[in-house]
Structures are given as C-alpha cells and as structure tokens.
Scaffold this motif. Sequence first.
Motif, mmCIF file in Angstrom:
data_model
loop_
_atom_site.group_PDB
_atom_site.id
_atom_site.type_symbol
_atom_site.label_atom_id
_atom_site.label_comp_id
_atom_site.label_asym_id
_atom_site.label_seq_id
_atom_site.Cartn_x
_atom_site.Cartn_y
_atom_site.Cartn_z
ATOM 1 N N GLY A 161 0.825 -1.203 0.000
ATOM 2 C CA GLY A 161 0.000 0.000 0.000
ATOM 3 C C GLY A 161 0.855 1.248 0.000
ATOM 4 N N VAL A 162 1.961 1.196 0.723
ATOM 5 C CA VAL A 162 2.902 2.317 0.727
ATOM 6 C C VAL A 162 3.664 2.386 -0.592
ATOM 7 C CG1 VAL A 162 4.887 3.326 1.909
ATOM 8 C CG2 VAL A 162 3.132 2.154 3.233
ATOM 9 N N VAL A 163 4.118 1.245 -1.078
ATOM 10 C CA VAL A 163 4.873 1.205 -2.326
ATOM 11 C C VAL A 163 4.074 1.868 -3.450
ATOM 12 C CG1 VAL A 163 5.761 -0.336 -4.130
ATOM 13 C CG2 VAL A 163 6.222 -0.838 -1.718
ATOM 14 N N GLY A 164 2.825 1.468 -3.602
ATOM 15 C CA GLY A 164 2.022 1.973 -4.705
ATOM 16 C C GLY A 164 1.772 3.463 -4.650
ATOM 17 N N ALA A 165 1.691 4.006 -3.458
ATOM 18 C CA ALA A 165 1.410 5.424 -3.319
ATOM 19 C C ALA A 165 2.585 6.297 -3.760
ATOM 20 C CB ALA A 165 1.052 5.745 -1.880
ATOM 21 N N TRP A 166 3.790 5.749 -3.746
ATOM 22 C CA TRP A 166 4.967 6.526 -4.111
ATOM 23 C C TRP A 166 5.433 6.275 -5.541
ATOM 24 C CZ3 TRP A 166 6.765 10.516 -1.403
ATOM 25 C CH2 TRP A 166 6.415 10.609 -0.058
ATOM 26 N N LEU A 167 4.885 5.291 -6.220
ATOM 27 C CA LEU A 167 5.311 5.007 -7.586
ATOM 28 C C LEU A 167 4.608 5.925 -8.575
ATOM 29 C CD1 LEU A 167 5.342 1.100 -7.547
ATOM 30 C CD2 LEU A 167 7.302 2.644 -7.342
ATOM 31 N N PRO A 168 5.297 6.348 -9.617
ATOM 32 C CA PRO A 168 4.671 7.228 -10.614
ATOM 33 C C PRO A 168 3.651 6.471 -11.452
ATOM 34 C CG PRO A 168 6.863 6.587 -11.341
ATOM 35 C CD PRO A 168 6.710 6.068 -9.935
ATOM 36 N N VAL A 169 2.684 7.189 -11.977
ATOM 37 C CA VAL A 169 1.691 6.590 -12.865
ATOM 38 C C VAL A 169 2.409 6.013 -14.084
ATOM 39 C CG1 VAL A 169 -0.307 7.048 -14.322
ATOM 40 C CG2 VAL A 169 -0.115 8.158 -12.090
ATOM 41 N N LEU B 248 7.715 0.572 8.732
ATOM 42 C CA LEU B 248 8.606 0.304 7.617
ATOM 43 C C LEU B 248 10.040 0.105 8.112
ATOM 44 C CD1 LEU B 248 7.315 2.988 5.111
ATOM 45 C CD2 LEU B 248 6.985 0.529 4.938
ATOM 46 N N PRO B 249 10.808 -0.726 7.412
ATOM 47 C CA PRO B 249 12.195 -0.935 7.830
ATOM 48 C C PRO B 249 13.092 0.266 7.557
ATOM 49 C CG PRO B 249 11.736 -2.134 5.810
ATOM 50 C CD PRO B 249 10.428 -1.597 6.288
ATOM 51 N N PHE B 250 12.626 1.195 6.709
ATOM 52 C CA PHE B 250 13.352 2.434 6.427
ATOM 53 C C PHE B 250 12.352 3.420 5.848
ATOM 54 C CE2 PHE B 250 14.075 -0.736 3.053
ATOM 55 C CZ PHE B 250 13.414 -0.140 1.984
ATOM 56 N N PRO B 251 12.651 4.714 5.891
ATOM 57 C CA PRO B 251 11.703 5.708 5.371
ATOM 58 C C PRO B 251 11.494 5.550 3.870
ATOM 59 C CG PRO B 251 13.350 6.744 6.776
ATOM 60 C CD PRO B 251 13.828 5.341 6.533
ATOM 61 N N VAL B 252 10.262 5.706 3.436
ATOM 62 C CA VAL B 252 9.926 5.681 2.010
ATOM 63 C C VAL B 252 9.446 7.078 1.640
ATOM 64 C CG1 VAL B 252 8.430 4.695 0.234
ATOM 65 C CG2 VAL B 252 9.371 3.227 2.029
ATOM 66 N N THR B 253 10.231 7.747 0.812
ATOM 67 C CA THR B 253 9.936 9.145 0.477
ATOM 68 C C THR B 253 10.014 9.418 -1.012
ATOM 69 O OG1 THR B 253 12.268 9.708 0.831
ATOM 70 C CG2 THR B 253 10.785 9.947 2.716
ATOM 71 N N SER B 254 10.187 8.368 -1.823
ATOM 72 C CA SER B 254 10.355 8.558 -3.263
ATOM 73 C C SER B 254 10.041 7.256 -3.975
ATOM 74 C CB SER B 254 11.792 8.983 -3.583
ATOM 75 O OG SER B 254 12.695 7.936 -3.238
ATOM 76 N N ALA B 255 9.979 7.351 -5.299
ATOM 77 C CA ALA B 255 9.771 6.133 -6.082
ATOM 78 C C ALA B 255 10.938 5.162 -5.896
ATOM 79 C CB ALA B 255 9.615 6.488 -7.560
ATOM 80 N N ALA B 256 12.143 5.693 -5.762
ATOM 81 C CA ALA B 256 13.311 4.823 -5.592
ATOM 82 C C ALA B 256 13.233 4.039 -4.286
ATOM 83 C CB ALA B 256 14.591 5.649 -5.643
ATOM 84 N N THR B 257 12.901 4.720 -3.201
ATOM 85 C CA THR B 257 12.819 3.999 -1.926
ATOM 86 C C THR B 257 11.591 3.103 -1.882
ATOM 87 O OG1 THR B 257 11.823 5.990 -0.950
ATOM 88 C CG2 THR B 257 14.178 5.638 -0.583
ATOM 89 N N ALA B 258 10.544 3.444 -2.638
ATOM 90 C CA ALA B 258 9.394 2.545 -2.730
ATOM 91 C C ALA B 258 9.800 1.237 -3.404
ATOM 92 C CB ALA B 258 8.258 3.206 -3.501
ATOM 93 N N GLY B 259 10.605 1.317 -4.466
ATOM 94 C CA GLY B 259 11.095 0.113 -5.113
ATOM 95 C C GLY B 259 11.984 -0.705 -4.196
ATOM 96 N N GLN B 260 12.785 -0.003 -3.390
ATOM 97 C CA GLN B 260 13.623 -0.708 -2.422
ATOM 98 C C GLN B 260 12.779 -1.440 -1.380
ATOM 99 O OE1 GLN B 260 16.268 2.305 -0.893
ATOM 100 N NE2 GLN B 260 17.106 2.735 -2.921
ATOM 101 N N LEU B 261 11.671 -0.820 -0.973
ATOM 102 C CA LEU B 261 10.785 -1.483 -0.019
ATOM 103 C C LEU B 261 10.170 -2.734 -0.640
ATOM 104 C CD1 LEU B 261 9.278 -1.688 2.651
ATOM 105 C CD2 LEU B 261 7.538 -0.129 1.714
#
Length: 364
Positions: free
Chosen positions: A243-251, A292-305
Amino acid sequence: MPSPNRRTRLALGLLAGALVLSGCTGGGGGGGDRAGHPDRPDPDLPLRARAVAATDALLADYDAVLAGPGAAQADRLRTFRADLVAHRTALASGLPSPGDSASPGGSTPPSAGASPGGTPPSASSTPPSPGGSPGTRPTGGAVNSVAALAAAERQTAGARLADLDAASPALAKLLAAVSASDALHAAALGDSGPITVPAPAPSAAATPTGPSASGSPAPLPSASTTALQSALAAEHAAVYGYGVVGAWLPVGPQRQDGYASYAVHQAERDEWQRLLGSAGATPTAAAPGYRLPFPVTSAATAGQLAAHIETQLTGVYAGLVAATTGPLRQSAATALRDTALRATHWGADLSALPGLPDQPAAKG
C-alpha cells in the motif's frame, strides 16, 4: 492500493518482524532426518544424487555455451555458473566421497562427469542422461545457444521439484531454493515460460489441507500450522507494505507492477486464510499497524521497499516448504520461486540459494 496517510507512515510498526521466520531446518546440510539412527539408510541420498547429476548437466551446458555463442554474455553466464557450483556443493553434502565404493545404506554414487564432492565437470565432460526419472530434467538435445541454455535452466527448475515430497525437510527446502535460482537464471536469460513439474514418485502421505472424509476439518500438523500462520502474518504485512509502495510510484508501468504485486499478495493472504480455516485453525489477523524498515519518500525507496518485502518472503516460504508435505509443500515452493522472481524484478540481488542463509563461497 490505499494511499498511506500520516498514521500509516508513522505506525507501520511490525513489517520487518512479521517477515522474519526462522526455517524449521538448515538449508544445505546432509543426512536427512535420521537423528538417533546413524545406521539407517538415508533416503535423501538418491534424491541428492539425481539433483547433483542435473546440476552437472547444466554446468556442462554453461561451459559449452561459454566456449562458443555465449561470449557476448560471458560475465553474466559466469555469475550464473558460479551459482550452480554453490548449488552442487550444497546438494552433494552427505554423498559418498570419491574413494567410497558405495554410499551408506547401499546406494550407488551417481555418475555425473565428476565425483559428488569433487570438481564440477568441464565442457568436455559427458553430461548424465536424465532418462526421464523424477528429479532430472527432460532431455532437449544439445545446448548450443543462450536461448537453449535458458530453456535447460527452466526445465531443470521444474525437475528439481519432482522429488520435493519424498525429501526430508532440510533437502526439500534446499531443492526449492535451487529450483528458484534456476528459474531466476532462465528468466534473466530470456526464458520466462511456465515451470512444469514432472510427475513425482509415489509419496507415503500428504499433508491434509481440507475437510476429512467425515466432513469435519482435517487438522494440520502443528509445525505446518505454525509455519502457515507465519506465512499469513508475513502476507498481511506485505499487503500493508505494498500500500505504501504503490502510493509513491509514478503513474505508468511501475505503478502497474506495484498493483500487480499487491494483488498477488492479497491472493496469497486469502489462500492461507482459507487453508487454515478449512483445517480448523483460527487464521492470524492483520496487525493494527506496521513500521517500515526504512523511510519511504520517493519512487526509488518505494522500489527498495518492494525488493525488501519480497526478499524477506523468500525466507518465509523456504520455512513453509520445510514444515509441510504434499500439495502444500509444492505450493510453498511455488511461492518461494515467485517471490524470488518479484524480488529481482524490484532490484534485489539474491544469493545462489534464495530464502536460505548464505552459504560459504564455492570455488569452481
């Protein structure tokens, strides 16, 4: 997928913990399950011999392609070949040494172009003839291209699982990890076709997963129930995390990939809930919040998650393979393979044995 609000970002408190499951047995050890019975023949030995023979055939295939049409992909092929050497080392554990005339319990050592504990075969070695028996890959002619090598990896990934239910928990977990690695190699080399498992040898028993003949729920063994509850808990966390990953990924394609992974984990969660309920157990409920195991603040960190979630799940499903038998063990092996494929899709760099503790580096 739901968008994360402030509470979600701050209170995802159990993600890492929910995705950690210690395996029921070790990954590459030999000897099957003969504790207290050292004189009893080890039923894993013929299974290990077949798996080593299949690995030797792949090693010979890699050497043939590296010597010819694979020069353009030499670095990648050598990396995958090194994985195979690690597979062989783990699979050969417990097999007789070259000086032994016969294996414990009277089993005959395999003839695979190299001794089970020795040096893998070179391109000049004669690959073993699988002969169509369970645990060996189907014959497909000479491997003379990268595409043929990818197909051989995919076929072998399926053949590894034919002996899954006959194997001890430790060997089953190892076979599932090796199969997942074979599938990763095949996909990376351009073959993402279906993994087909040959008909297995007859099994003594299978784990019940539904109503008994009397109509009442058939209980799962306690170890299977515990591992399945852990898998369910991990899938609850994965659904929340995606749910977090999807919110930070670009369309676009990335978000579509996120949605697809989210839907897969919802389906896995629902399936494990169904199985536990049909066996008379109360399925583990989702936690109120996860961290989360680390902050997610961008598409890159969303992919890492996403990569982190899938990598952690490989360990969960390796544990489920070891704790179950029958169709549920096959389902767990499939889940291990699929989550390994998703992990690499999201950029994870998995070991030669996905889901298992890191093994000592092999030479070859």
